[in-house]
Design a protein around this motif. Structure first.
Motif, PDB file in Angstrom:
ATOM      1  N   MET A   1      27.513  11.804  21.771  1.00 25.53           N
ATOM      2  CA  MET A   1      26.146  13.497  21.372  1.00 25.53           C
ATOM      3  C   MET A   1      26.897  14.089  20.177  1.00 25.53           C
ATOM      4  O   MET A   1      27.532  12.837  19.675  1.00 25.53           O
ATOM      5  N   PHE A   2      25.770  14.627  19.778  1.00 21.78           N
ATOM      6  CA  PHE A   2      26.103  14.999  18.512  1.00 21.78           C
ATOM      7  C   PHE A   2      24.943  16.920  18.068  1.00 21.78           C
ATOM      8  O   PHE A   2      24.630  17.311  19.390  1.00 21.78           O
ATOM      9  N   THR A   3      25.865  17.627  18.013  1.00 25.08           N
ATOM     10  CA  THR A   3      24.805  18.188  17.477  1.00 25.08           C
ATOM     11  C   THR A   3      23.797  18.637  16.301  1.00 25.08           C
ATOM     12  O   THR A   3      23.885  18.260  15.707  1.00 25.08           O
ATOM     13  N   LEU A   4      22.673  19.568  16.901  1.00 19.50           N
ATOM     14  CA  LEU A   4      22.076  19.130  16.138  1.00 19.50           C
ATOM     15  C   LEU A   4      21.549  20.541  15.098  1.00 19.50           C
ATOM     16  O   LEU A   4      22.111  21.674  15.787  1.00 19.50           O
ATOM     17  N   LYS A   5      21.607  20.421  14.021  1.00 18.35           N
ATOM     18  CA  LYS A   5      22.349  21.909  12.948  1.00 18.35           C
ATOM     19  C   LYS A   5      20.841  21.681  11.821  1.00 18.35           C
ATOM     20  O   LYS A   5      20.010  20.948  11.793  1.00 18.35           O
ATOM     21  N   GLY A   6      20.419  22.876  11.896  1.00 15.39           N
ATOM     22  CA  GLY A   6      19.739  23.768  10.491  1.00 15.39           C
ATOM     23  C   GLY A   6      19.002  24.386  10.666  1.00 15.39           C
ATOM     24  O   GLY A   6      20.100  25.567  10.834  1.00 15.39           O
ATOM     25  N   THR A   7      17.933  24.518  10.197  1.00 19.50           N
ATOM     26  CA  THR A   7      17.497  25.923  10.258  1.00 19.50           C
ATOM     27  C   THR A   7      15.704  26.226  10.719  1.00 19.50           C
ATOM     28  O   THR A   7      15.199  25.348  10.674  1.00 19.50           O
ATOM     29  N   PHE A   8      15.683  27.251  10.817  1.00 15.09           N
ATOM     30  CA  PHE A   8      14.431  28.053  11.072  1.00 15.09           C
ATOM     31  C   PHE A   8      14.237  29.169  10.739  1.00 15.09           C
ATOM     32  O   PHE A   8      14.839  29.787  10.795  1.00 15.09           O
ATOM     33  N   THR A   9      12.958  29.418   9.392  1.00 15.22           N
ATOM     34  CA  THR A   9      12.281  30.168   9.109  1.00 15.22           C
ATOM     35  C   THR A   9      10.970  30.579   9.350  1.00 15.22           C
ATOM     36  O   THR A   9      10.353  30.111  10.157  1.00 15.22           O
ATOM     37  N   LEU A  10      11.503  32.452   9.869  1.00 18.34           N
ATOM     38  CA  LEU A  10       9.654  32.542  10.255  1.00 18.34           C
ATOM     39  C   LEU A  10       9.401  33.160   8.921  1.00 18.34           C
ATOM     40  O   LEU A  10      10.141  34.229   8.161  1.00 18.34           O
ATOM     41  N   THR A  11       8.055  33.517   8.528  1.00 15.53           N
ATOM     42  CA  THR A  11       7.590  33.980   7.203  1.00 15.53           C
ATOM     43  C   THR A  11       6.579  35.435   7.286  1.00 15.53           C
ATOM     44  O   THR A  11       6.575  35.941   6.648  1.00 15.53           O
ATOM     45  N   ASP A  12       6.910  35.097   8.725  1.00  9.53           N
ATOM     46  CA  ASP A  12       5.288  36.549   8.966  1.00  9.53           C
ATOM     47  C   ASP A  12       6.271  37.467  10.113  1.00  9.53           C
ATOM     48  O   ASP A  12       6.499  37.182  10.609  1.00  9.53           O
ATOM     49  N   GLY A  13       5.797  38.618  10.445  1.00 10.11           N
ATOM     50  CA  GLY A  13       6.530  39.571  10.936  1.00 10.11           C
ATOM     51  C   GLY A  13       8.149  40.419  10.336  1.00 10.11           C
ATOM     52  O   GLY A  13       8.692  40.498  11.204  1.00 10.11           O
ATOM     53  N   PHE A 100      17.565  19.561  10.636  1.00 13.67           N
ATOM     54  CA  PHE A 100      16.640  20.176  11.351  1.00 13.67           C
ATOM     55  C   PHE A 100      16.078  21.370  10.118  1.00 13.67           C
ATOM     56  O   PHE A 100      16.808  22.447   9.910  1.00 13.67           O
ATOM     57  N   ALA A 101      14.818  21.559  10.063  1.00  7.99           N
ATOM     58  CA  ALA A 101      14.051  22.541   9.973  1.00  7.99           C
ATOM     59  C   ALA A 101      12.598  22.698   9.691  1.00  7.99           C
ATOM     60  O   ALA A 101      12.295  21.784  10.521  1.00  7.99           O
ATOM     61  N   ALA A 102      12.395  24.110  10.552  1.00  8.53           N
ATOM     62  CA  ALA A 102      11.023  24.310  11.130  1.00  8.53           C
ATOM     63  C   ALA A 102      10.696  26.144  10.197  1.00  8.53           C
ATOM     64  O   ALA A 102      11.916  26.925   9.891  1.00  8.53           O
ATOM     65  N   THR A 103       9.535  25.935  10.316  1.00  4.26           N
ATOM     66  CA  THR A 103       9.181  27.741   9.990  1.00  4.26           C
ATOM     67  C   THR A 103       7.695  27.725  10.462  1.00  4.26           C
ATOM     68  O   THR A 103       6.903  27.290  11.575  1.00  4.26           O
ATOM     69  N   LEU A 104       7.548  28.766  10.975  1.00  2.56           N
ATOM     70  CA  LEU A 104       6.946  29.503  11.754  1.00  2.56           C
ATOM     71  C   LEU A 104       6.626  30.475  11.352  1.00  2.56           C
ATOM     72  O   LEU A 104       7.008  31.834  10.596  1.00  2.56           O
TER      73      LEU A 104
END
Length: 105
Positions: A1-13, A100-104
């Motif tokens: 097992m592991f812990t999924l870590k990272g960032t999530f960026t919201l660019t609008d609103g 992990f890195a994602a953008t919306l």
């Protein structure tokens, strides 16, 4: 097992919240601290769930910390979904290293 870590960026609103954090507005009002984060295996089965963590507001963007505990190892890749916004494919190596890195928006 592991812990999924990272960032999530919201660019609008993106809006600064009263507590100094951040939240989404308009069509992005489902994005805030506590929003669900679901991790799927390569076959599309749910393997772990968590929530968006602490957020910061800067330059019109929301930046959220992501941390999902108890993700089982052994997949070639994972799919991560924030709220109902669709799955993002992440290589197992990146997921396990906390990249992990994602953008919306």
């Amino acid at each position: 097992m592991f812990t999924l870590k990272g960032t999530f960026t919201l660019t609008d609103g993106a809006l600064k919240s009263d507590d100094g954090g951040c939240l989404g507005s308009g069509g992005f009002d489902d994005i805030a601290e506590g929003t669900s984060v679901t991790v799927y295996d390569a076959a599309g089965d749910v393997v772990a769930t968590g929530n968006l963590g602490k957020s910061t507001y800067a330059a019109g963007l929301c930046l959220f910390k992501v941390s999902v505990d108890d993700v089982p190892k052994g997949e070639k890749f994972y799919q991560v979904e924030v709220s109902h916004r669709g799955n993002i494919k992440v290589a197992a190596r990146e997921a396990e290293k906390g990249e992990f890195a994602a953008t919306l928006g």
